[in-house]
Design a protein around this motif. Sequence first.
Motif, mmCIF file in Angstrom:
data_model
loop_
_atom_site.group_PDB
_atom_site.id
_atom_site.type_symbol
_atom_site.label_atom_id
_atom_site.label_comp_id
_atom_site.label_asym_id
_atom_site.label_seq_id
_atom_site.Cartn_x
_atom_site.Cartn_y
_atom_site.Cartn_z
ATOM 1 N N ASN A 133 0.817 -1.198 0.000
ATOM 2 C CA ASN A 133 0.000 0.000 0.000
ATOM 3 C C ASN A 133 0.858 1.257 0.000
ATOM 4 O O ASN A 133 0.607 2.199 -0.733
ATOM 5 N N MET A 145 2.604 1.536 -3.425
ATOM 6 C CA MET A 145 1.703 1.986 -4.494
ATOM 7 C C MET A 145 1.434 3.485 -4.370
ATOM 8 O O MET A 145 1.373 4.200 -5.358
ATOM 9 N N LYS A 146 1.278 3.956 -3.123
ATOM 10 C CA LYS A 146 1.079 5.388 -2.913
ATOM 11 C C LYS A 146 2.253 6.178 -3.464
ATOM 12 O O LYS A 146 2.081 7.188 -4.143
ATOM 13 N N GLU A 174 2.273 6.275 -7.226
ATOM 14 C CA GLU A 174 1.232 7.140 -7.778
ATOM 15 C C GLU A 174 1.547 8.622 -7.549
ATOM 16 O O GLU A 174 1.148 9.469 -8.341
ATOM 17 N N TYR A 224 3.457 0.817 -12.984
ATOM 18 C CA TYR A 224 3.938 -0.126 -11.982
ATOM 19 C C TYR A 224 3.070 -1.374 -12.063
ATOM 20 O O TYR A 224 1.948 -1.330 -12.584
ATOM 21 N N ARG A 282 -8.025 -0.512 -8.601
ATOM 22 C CA ARG A 282 -7.154 -0.411 -7.441
ATOM 23 C C ARG A 282 -7.773 0.477 -6.359
ATOM 24 O O ARG A 282 -7.731 0.160 -5.183
ATOM 25 N N PRO A 326 -2.660 8.414 -12.216
ATOM 26 C CA PRO A 326 -3.039 8.704 -10.840
ATOM 27 C C PRO A 326 -2.658 10.117 -10.420
ATOM 28 O O PRO A 326 -3.096 10.595 -9.378
#
Lengths: 431, 431
Positions: free
Chosen positions: A26, A29-30, A33, A102, B22, B340
Amino acid sequence: MITPRTLSGFKDRLPEESLPKREMLNSLMKTFEFYGFAPIETPHLEYAEILKKQGSEEIQKELYSFFDHGGREVALRFDLTVPLARFIAQHKNTLGLPFKRYAIGNVFRGERAQRGRYREFTQCDFDFIGSESLGCDVEIVCVIYSALEHLGLREFVISVNHRQVLNGICEILGFSNVTECLRIIDKLDKIGKDGVLEEFAKIGYTHNIAELLDFIAHKDSDYKVTLAYLETFSNKSEALDRGISDLKTFFELLEGLIPSSSICIDLSIARGLGYYTGIIYETHLSNLKNLGSVCSGGRYDNLTQNFSKELMSGVGASIGLDRLLAGLEELGLINGKKTPADILVISLDNLMYAYKSAKELRDNHIKVEVYPESKLKKAMQYANNKGYEWVVILGEEEMKTQSFTLKNFQSGVQHNCIKLKQMLEILGKGK
Amino acid sequence: MITPRTLSGFKDRLPEESLPKREMLNSLMKTFEFYGFAPIETPHLEYAEILKKQGSEEIQKELYSFFDHGGREVALRFDLTVPLARFIAQHKNTLGLPFKRYAIGNVFRGERAQRGRYREFTQCDFDFIGSESLGCDVEIVCVIYSALEHLGLREFVISVNHRQVLNGICEILGFSNVTECLRIIDKLDKIGKDGVLEEFAKIGYTHNIAELLDFIAHKDSDYKVTLAYLETFSNKSEALDRGISDLKTFFELLEGLIPSSSICIDLSIARGLGYYTGIIYETHLSNLKNLGSVCSGGRYDNLTQNFSKELMSGVGASIGLDRLLAGLEELGLINGKKTPADILVISLDNLMYAYKSAKELRDNHIKVEVYPESKLKKAMQYANNKGYEWVVILGEEEMKTQSFTLKNFQSGVQHNCIKLKQMLEILGKGK
């Protein structure tokens, strides 16, 4: 009756393993992004021909391939890079270039089972495709830095090198078989200096090896010192000159973006075989040198070579999830909880009041599990087994006074019949 | 050269599809964890014997099974429930009961390819195992409610029924083959009343069918009305009485936890074949009746029956991710962005300043992509293709005055050389 078991080399992840993995993903991914990398998904199963003749001989032997219901030869993906190449070649007109993606997904390799190695494991890659700008290389390094920082890591170093620097020095020192030289250099850590000399002798090189080893042994925590060292080799090889020039531009662009103590040039990094063509990097946690690189990558020019005649330059990196998780655990950055919840609510006699209280707590952003039966002893054992720090116990008195009894499971301290506001303060969730 | 293509029935997800998926999964996982459900992972590949003789005949025909390198017959999982049963039977002593887990993962079924159906798709399940308390049933329903609410949905109804109510009414009306009756009732929506009568005739039932259809047709948005209707059948069947009693307790516990307008009893819900034994439910979006149930589940007593003699009661639900995504899209709750990031930073001549500015914006919690080359026209095309609302353009003037030029790509409005603070205010990220 069937014996419940997993295949050799495959494993279940229980909550205590899945929770930190999910938290880590998590966080990663943050970060991706925040830099504009978008997720993509490709199937686990591909036409076998897409995956065959790719990767090493080893990987090919380990390929899970079979014939499907329609008689097609199919195979489970063994990495996320070959599917990426197929994906880019297939969709490049829709995607538009440059393209930042990604991907996080499981891959399969029928390796000989051994401790800590699995036949199914998760890969986490991010790539910047279709631009030759060194800005892309810079951003990938910034993402690595931010990603690790957000995971709570402070002490790590990103070590950088350039494939053309290695090509250049091989050229200067008269080693024509660069790929083979790099393969041997890459093993320096494992087989030592003598092993390296032996391997060189095997392929007929006996001269200038000390010079080559001296060169790659040069290391300084200040990249400027290493750049100055490299410049003493200027004007002897086009490749080396391009490497130096790229590294200079790279570090200029990087100035002020990440602390200079987090990055250095390490001329010994070769990153294996023929894949990379530009800047390459590895990342090591300073306090866990033996862990190996937790994030590696570099620039390549030939991603889609099997699918299209068009050359496609890109730069990417891969995070070693299992290694990173092991590192975080060793550094005490992972709690051993078996539940995502903050509090277990235990009802002594009235489940209805327990659910209402839980709702109130959730409305105040506390993660709450309710023990589903009014059985104090079993509930306390459950709280203990799950590693709860806090339990809320609700009996008649609490219901009558619309309050909570809060108990710290570790210290044993108990706050009887307190109001919500007071409880939130104790839990550090008050305003 | 190999033609880049995916297998029939398999697909790539590009960013515009992966991003909302997601986001949706992230929101769902958060909800699960707020209720103390922990993630687990099981392998994609299992011993074939674990997966064989499970699920329907259809599913068995569609099983992807093959022999691995060691000659073991293995298969790709076709759902997350059979692996859960295997997991629970294998680890129950370590896990401790009750056990709350969620799992999100891909499953494989070699179905005949058809529009909107894929051979690899993602399932999302959550289950509460090892307790017979109706509190578990209540929590599963609360999770469904919270999950949909957090996705931005407001208008939906969770329809509840009880398998013992259906068993009971079949008993009272003299239908001994309950499973077959339920199978036919389940098809009412598809084949209509006449179809149902025909099917009943086939298995030798010609009497009391109108009564059965009347019973299951009873529907009221107020569950109390339906409960009262059910009570007119009291004391005629033990099964029905247990069903009524469970439903009463269930609704008592649920009081005040979710709006009563979001839940009703629907006696026509049968949820297929022999699996469920207690309360069952479906969830429909009020404005998209044709979409079908986006979240279904119920209580079962026999999860681990193939792996252990111990009966294991549980209650669980499954979210139809693809259906839910389609629903969210139809309701306009998904934006079509391909990135994103919030902003694309474009440099006219100085990439270094672009990266520094991007860092400043990221430090202020804005997701930023930097176009990696100083090419305005190409960058603007890129911004347009990705669906960016905002771009920041940085030239000499901006660098000199340490400012930003912010352009709204949709409206065309441009703010020249503004300071960070002003920009944050325009973007709604200021304090």
